[in-house]
Design a protein around this motif. Structure first.
Motif, PDB file in Angstrom:
ATOM      1  N   ASN A   1      79.255  25.550   7.472  1.00 44.61           N
ATOM      2  CA  ASN A   1      79.900  24.845   6.364  1.00 44.61           C
ATOM      3  C   ASN A   1      79.339  25.432   5.073  1.00 44.61           C
ATOM      4  O   ASN A   1      78.187  25.195   4.719  1.00 44.61           O
ATOM      5  N   ALA A   2      80.160  26.198   4.388  1.00 46.87           N
ATOM      6  CA  ALA A   2      79.703  26.896   3.183  1.00 46.87           C
ATOM      7  C   ALA A   2      79.307  25.939   2.065  1.00 46.87           C
ATOM      8  O   ALA A   2      78.607  26.336   1.120  1.00 46.87           O
ATOM      9  N   ASN A   3      79.739  24.675   2.143  1.00 47.50           N
ATOM     10  CA  ASN A   3      79.440  23.716   1.082  1.00 47.50           C
ATOM     11  C   ASN A   3      78.077  23.048   1.236  1.00 47.50           C
ATOM     12  O   ASN A   3      77.620  22.363   0.323  1.00 47.50           O
ATOM     13  N   LEU A   4      77.426  23.228   2.384  1.00 50.29           N
ATOM     14  CA  LEU A   4      76.120  22.611   2.595  1.00 50.29           C
ATOM     15  C   LEU A   4      75.032  23.392   1.878  1.00 50.29           C
ATOM     16  O   LEU A   4      74.985  24.627   1.948  1.00 50.29           O
ATOM     17  N   THR A   5      74.155  22.685   1.172  1.00 48.15           N
ATOM     18  CA  THR A   5      72.994  23.323   0.587  1.00 48.15           C
ATOM     19  C   THR A   5      71.917  23.487   1.656  1.00 48.15           C
ATOM     20  O   THR A   5      71.977  22.863   2.720  1.00 48.15           O
TER      21      THR A   5
ATOM     22  N   GLU B   1      70.358  20.195   2.481  1.00 47.84           N
ATOM     23  CA  GLU B   1      71.216  19.351   3.317  1.00 47.84           C
ATOM     24  C   GLU B   1      71.182  19.800   4.776  1.00 47.84           C
ATOM     25  O   GLU B   1      71.209  18.975   5.696  1.00 47.84           O
TER      26      GLU B   1
END
Length: 471
Positions: free
Chosen positions: A46-50, A53
């Motif tokens: 998931n590219a949106n996870l930091t 996270e």
């Protein structure tokens, strides 16, 4: 034509022996890529996870799963027992940190001669299994899976094992005329199916595919109760634990009972740097490395080691060895090398001593740190102003194993580091277990260490390594 002399005969014989040696004794080896669950190549990416996270997800998911050796399988002849000892840990689809991509079967399709799936890599399980097409037939059940279940009936190399007539059958476990398996888990998940032989394909060290015939579990009745309303992106488990059905045991002609891995730091792994599972002559030289015994217990598929004590900055804590020992006549306690969990779990009484000593050490030696509440799934956390973060003065941690084998964990691995606008946060990358004696050496502590397992000699070798070099 000149007559043959003894020289010519000797030369011909030497050539024949050399060719025969190359054919018969040529070492075989291959290497399997291990994919971190949150790497770009993973189906969970998931590219949106930091990064923070990702750490929180891994710690939450592994900390609140049942410890593996609390519920281990019992194989009883002529019946399948469903008591506590026969129940396995929760079948959490996010539990295992590394995945293996496997290709299997023999198909006439123009697009591909194999079918490919992602499996959870697990050194605490024996059997490799995945969902098969018969789970879609009433009254059987499938859990929701991203890829269609394996179409075993269409594979020309699929062979079911006849009941009790194959050495890899589980004695007394059959469905009709065929050998079967039944895995039950603590959260009421389960997998039931047929044991069968099938062709699996893996890349070899020379770059071509290595085809291996394996016995695996072809699951036709499967339930995963955890997040059952979601599509699960892995099809099953890749078993590397103790037992004759384990992958490493089934490929003895290649592995000689040996395998190795070297996990890069999580910060590199989640950005795509793979780890590698090596067999045979692909394993780097390790015989001179520190080693300790691998302990095998009846009806338990995990790799145990004898942990004796812990140190902070080379100062022994003198923790009673009883806090790390396997319980006699029970299924609790001991120390497990576990590739499935992220955080390292230390037995509760040992952790209390360890945490107390760590707080005293940091208060005395690292005065720039201010204690803060638990965060990111970790129990002991501190912070300091970002302009002070170059002061790398947090301590190392050492696990002392039987045989003078010490696993020294450098500060950059023993602690987790994160930051916000103003502060750097530093958390001890270890947590207490809910069980009184169980200790689990998780994948975070194993990073930047080379591990080589010899399951025949029952020893594990390890040493610090830069795992970004793909050892």
């Amino acid at each position: 034509m000149a007559p043959w002399t003894s020289f010519h005969l000797l030369r011909l014989l030497s050539t024949i022996l050399l060719i025969t040696s190359c054919i018969v004794e040529q070492p075989r080896a291959f290497t399997i890529k291990l994919i971190h669950r949150y790497a770009p190549e993973s189906p969970f990416y998931n590219a949106n996870l930091t990064y923070q996270e990702i750490i929180e997800r891994m710690n939450f998911q592994t900390r609140f799963s049942k410890p593996k050796n609390l519920f281990t399988p019992i194989k009883k002849e002529n019946k399948t027992s469903l008591d506590l000892k026969a129940i396995r840990p929760s079948l959490d689809p996010y539990f295992n940190i590394y995945l293996v991509k496997v290709s299997l079967g023999t198909f006439s399709s123009r697009s591909s001669s194999h079918k490919s799936y992602y499996l959870d890599f697990d050194t605490g399980s024996e059997l490799t299994w995945l969902q098969c097409e018969d789970c879609m037939r009433h009254p059987n059940r499938c859990y929701r899976q991203s890829e269609p279940p394996y179409p075993n009936s269409k594979s020309s190399s699929y062979q079911m094992l006849p009941c009790d007539r194959d050495p890899l059958c589980i004695p007394g476990q059959c469905i009709g005329d065929w050998c079967s398996y039944h895995n039950t888990y603590a959260d009421d998940s389960h997998s039931t199916g047929i044991l069968a032989r099938e062709m699996f394909a893996f890349p070899s060290a020379s770059g071509h595919e290595e085809n291996v015939q394996l016995v695996f579990g072809c699951g036709f009745d499967n339930i995963r109760t955890y997040l059952e309303d979601m599509d699960i992106k892995t099809a099953g488990y890749f078993g590397m634990g103790w037992g004759p059905r384990s992958f490493v045991h089934q490929i003895l002609s290649v592995s000689r009972g040996k395998f190795s891995y070297c996990f890069p730091p999580i910060s590199q792994a989640v950005h795509g740097l793979p780890a590698f599972l090596r067999f045979g002559s692909d394993i780097p030289h390790y015989s001179s490395l520190p080693s300790t015994r691998l302990l095998e217990y009846e009806d338990d598929e995990s790799y145990y080691v004898n942990l004796l004590d812990m140190s902070i900055n080379n100062v022994r804590l003198n923790i009673p060895t009883a806090y790390f020992q396997k319980g006699v006549g029970s299924d609790i306690g001991g120390c497990v090398l576990d590739t499935g969990t992220t955080a390292t779990h230390v037995s509760l009484p040992a952790y209390r001593m360890f945490k107390k000593a760590m707080k005293i050490h940091i208060a005395r030696e690292v005065m720039s740190l201010e204690k803060v509440p638990a965060r990111s799934g970790y129990d002991l956390c501190y912070r300091r102003h970002k302009f002070m973060k170059k002061q790398h003065n947090v301590p190392s941690v050492t696990f002392h194993f039987e045989g003078n084998a010490d696993l020294m964990v450098r500060p950059e691995t023993a602690f987790d580091y994160s930051e916000d606008i103003s502060y750097e946060y530093i958390c001890l990358a270890m947590v207490p277990t809910d069980d009184d004696r169980l200790t689990t050496i998780g994948s975070n502590i194993q990073t930047n260490h080379f591990f080589a397992f010899d399951v025949i000699a029952k020893r594990v070798y390890f040493s610090p390594q830069d795992c970004s070099r793909n050892q």
